[in-house]
Design a protein around this motif. Structure first.
Motif, PDB file in Angstrom:
ATOM      1  N   CYS A 135      10.865  72.066 -20.704  1.00  0.00           N
ATOM      2  CA  CYS A 135      11.659  72.477 -21.857  1.00  0.00           C
ATOM      3  C   CYS A 135      13.083  72.812 -21.429  1.00  0.00           C
ATOM      4  N   TYR A 136      13.971  72.891 -22.436  1.00  0.00           N
ATOM      5  CA  TYR A 136      15.396  73.049 -22.190  1.00  0.00           C
ATOM      6  C   TYR A 136      15.990  74.003 -23.224  1.00  0.00           C
ATOM      7  N   LEU A 137      16.935  74.820 -22.762  1.00  0.00           N
ATOM      8  CA  LEU A 137      17.674  75.703 -23.647  1.00  0.00           C
ATOM      9  C   LEU A 137      19.120  75.707 -23.163  1.00  0.00           C
ATOM     10  N   GLY A 138      20.008  75.212 -24.010  1.00  0.00           N
ATOM     11  CA  GLY A 138      21.403  75.119 -23.606  1.00  0.00           C
ATOM     12  C   GLY A 138      22.338  75.529 -24.732  1.00  0.00           C
ATOM     13  N   LEU A 139      23.600  75.672 -24.386  1.00  0.00           N
ATOM     14  CA  LEU A 139      24.643  76.018 -25.351  1.00  0.00           C
ATOM     15  C   LEU A 139      25.791  75.029 -25.211  1.00  0.00           C
ATOM     16  N   ILE A 140      26.380  74.666 -26.339  1.00  0.00           N
ATOM     17  CA  ILE A 140      27.540  73.785 -26.319  1.00  0.00           C
ATOM     18  C   ILE A 140      28.446  74.139 -27.492  1.00  0.00           C
TER      19      ILE A 140
END
Length: 308
Positions: A135-140
């Motif tokens: 899984c992935y959790l990012g901000l942009i």
């Protein structure tokens, strides 16, 4: 998710660093720390997907079997659950963090669809890779120069290949609980749910799947009854644990039986997981007895007759 993700360039000096790092710190604090965020986030994603697949009711075992509308609903569910998990308010977009309108985007594929109203705003990017259990959790910050030139019929754009480098990652390729039912053959699932009572189905489950931690959610789905925790424990000779003990099978709780689980060399279980095991020697049966669980040993091969 994409097999190759470029290294993030969102470091000190990057124009988005101060904003995204501040949002990341707020999210981490709200979750109770980095460890709690990683554990809670991955478990939340697993629950969102499994609740839509609904294996016990539908017989489906994977995300690929869902209808298009169900796949879309997972994104909505993730948005709602993530806000609840972090105690975030609803905003003009999906939420508000540190006074900024923030959109929450989820994908089970390789990219996210960014709506026009989110352009120029911070976005929380969520992704689950079902096949690889990651899984992935990012901000942009959804700046036009980070997005594709093309758009879909709803005028939504994706993060461009170079734009991926402008994602501030909080969790990158992080372990994600696999879908339990994907690991169980179809005929075994059919046998598990052939039981006409909660006790029967739970016993079928723990007979068929041994030496593997099984979550409380899976047990509850199989039992399909409100008092399943009472049934899974010894219940004056009527509980699932009692029935299996008479067959020479241990049903152990990660919360109460951790020392015995470790002594038998079984996989470690969390406090909300269970594991079953059929001892292979008198020594193992004696070890169980020393921990307060008396088995019928050697087990009667006909002890399960009439119970499955």
């Amino acid at each position: 998710m994409k097999k190759t993700i470029p290294e993030s360039i969102v470091l000190a000096g990057h124009r988005d660093y101060d904003l995204l790092s501040a949002i990341a710190d707020d999210i981490t604090q709200r979750a109770g720390g980095a460890g709690a965020l990683a554990a809670g986030f991955s478990a939340m994603l697993r629950q969102c997907v499994d609740d839509v697949i609904m294996t016990p009711k539908t017989g489906r075992r994977s995300y690929d079997e869902l209808e298009k509308t169900e796949k879309t609903y997972i994104g909505t569910r993730v948005e709602i659950e993530l806000r609840a998990m972090l105690s975030l308010p609803k905003g003009r977009l999906d939420t508000v963090i540190l006074g900024h309108d923030v959109d929450i985007k989820n994908t089970m594929g390789s990219n996210w669809m960014i709506p026009t109203e989110a352009i120029g705003h911070p976005c929380i990017l969520v992704a689950a890779d079902e096949l690889r259990a990651r899984c992935y959790l990012g901000l942009i910050v959804a700046r036009p120069e980070y997005l594709t030139l093309g758009q879909n019929k709803d005028s939504k754009k994706s993060v461009s290949a170079p734009g991926f480098a402008n994602i501030f990652w909080m969790l990158l390729d992080h372990p994600y609980p696999p879908n339990f039912w994907r690991r169980v053959p179809a005929d075994v699932i059919e046998g598990i749910f052939a039981g006409t009572s909660g006790n029967q189905r739970m016993a079928n489950l723990f007979r068929a799947v041994q030496r593997a931690p099984i979550t409380r959610d899976v047990v509850e789905a199989v039992a399909q009854q409100q008092d399943f925790m009472r049934r899974i424990r010894s219940d004056n000779g009527r509980g699932t644990r009692d029935h299996l003990a008479r067959e020479g099978i241990l049903l152990l709780s990660g919360q109460y039986d951790a020392p015995l689980i470790a002594a038998l060399g079984l996989p470690a279980c969390s406090g909300s997981e269970f594991v079953s095991y059929r001892p292979v020697s008198q020594g193992e049966a004696d070890l169980a007895a020393a921990h307060g669980i008396v088995l019928v040993w050697p087990p009667d091969p006909d002890s399960a007759s009439g119970y499955t």
